[in-house]
Scaffold this motif. Structure first.
Motif, PDB file in Angstrom:
ATOM      1  N   UNK A  96     -19.099   4.649 -45.945  1.00 44.77           N
ATOM      2  CA  UNK A  96     -18.177   4.951 -44.785  1.00 44.77           C
ATOM      3  C   UNK A  96     -18.428   4.019 -43.270  1.00 44.77           C
ATOM      4  N   UNK A  97     -17.591   4.485 -42.750  1.00 46.20           N
ATOM      5  CA  UNK A  97     -18.431   3.544 -41.202  1.00 46.20           C
ATOM      6  C   UNK A  97     -17.690   4.340 -40.359  1.00 46.20           C
ATOM      7  N   UNK A  98     -18.139   3.825 -38.656  1.00 42.54           N
ATOM      8  CA  UNK A  98     -18.155   4.508 -37.499  1.00 42.54           C
ATOM      9  C   UNK A  98     -17.660   3.093 -36.053  1.00 42.54           C
TER      10      UNK A  98
ATOM     11  N   UNK B  57     -25.347   7.823 -34.081  1.00 44.05           N
ATOM     12  CA  UNK B  57     -25.339   7.920 -35.701  1.00 44.05           C
ATOM     13  C   UNK B  57     -26.398   7.194 -36.532  1.00 44.05           C
ATOM     14  N   UNK B  58     -26.392   5.501 -36.031  1.00 41.67           N
ATOM     15  CA  UNK B  58     -28.386   5.133 -36.465  1.00 41.67           C
ATOM     16  C   UNK B  58     -29.473   6.907 -36.394  1.00 41.67           C
TER      17      UNK B  58
ATOM     18  N   UNK C  47     -29.209   8.840 -38.933  1.00 39.14           N
ATOM     19  CA  UNK C  47     -29.355   7.869 -40.206  1.00 39.14           C
ATOM     20  C   UNK C  47     -28.964   7.493 -40.954  1.00 39.14           C
ATOM     21  N   UNK C  48     -27.269   6.572 -40.097  1.00 45.16           N
ATOM     22  CA  UNK C  48     -26.364   6.125 -40.759  1.00 45.16           C
ATOM     23  C   UNK C  48     -26.597   3.996 -40.775  1.00 45.16           C
ATOM     24  N   UNK C  49     -27.064   3.337 -41.624  1.00 43.48           N
ATOM     25  CA  UNK C  49     -27.184   1.731 -41.494  1.00 43.48           C
ATOM     26  C   UNK C  49     -26.398   1.448 -40.641  1.00 43.48           C
ATOM     27  N   UNK C  50     -26.876   0.602 -40.466  1.00 43.88           N
ATOM     28  CA  UNK C  50     -27.110   0.116 -38.210  1.00 43.88           C
ATOM     29  C   UNK C  50     -25.154  -0.539 -39.024  1.00 43.88           C
ATOM     30  N   UNK C  51     -25.277  -1.431 -39.906  1.00 43.42           N
ATOM     31  CA  UNK C  51     -24.199  -2.551 -40.732  1.00 43.42           C
ATOM     32  C   UNK C  51     -23.244  -1.605 -40.395  1.00 43.42           C
TER      33      UNK C  51
END
Length: 102
Positions: free
Chosen positions: A59-61, A77-78, A82-86
């Motif tokens: 998913x994405x933000x 979010x990062x 812990x979301x991937x920066x990408x």
């Protein structure tokens, strides 16, 4: 799943929306804080984003907001989820108090 946090001037600007299944809209009134200006409004947005369900798998933000608000929120979010920066796109595409091109 889609979760939109939408800024409005005050609670009277909230509109009824028809959305797809799985879409949540959180209205963030700009008059809802202590009246201290941009930082107060930024805090309202951060609070709304912290309460939002974000994807745990693929998913994405996507974040677009006034520059100071976007900067204040973008790390959440990062660094806190812990979301991937990408997977996080952000744009501070206008700046409060400045005309286009300034």
């Amino acid at each position: 799943m889609t979760h939109a946090c939408v800024s409005v001037t005050d609670a009277s600007a909230v509109l009824p929306l028809t959305t797809r299944v799985g879409t949540t809209v959180t209205w963030v009134p700009r008059d809802g804080g202590s009246g201290s200006g941009a930082d107060d409004h930024s805090a309202s947005h951060v609070s709304a984003v912290r309460r939002a369900s974000l994807p745990t798998g693929p998913g994405n933000v996507w974040l677009a907001a006034e520059q100071s608000v976007a900067r204040y929120i973008r790390a959440h979010p990062v660094h806190e989820r812990g979301m991937d920066r990408e997977r996080v796109y952000f744009s501070g595409y206008w700046s409060r108090g400045k005309a286009e091109g300034e």
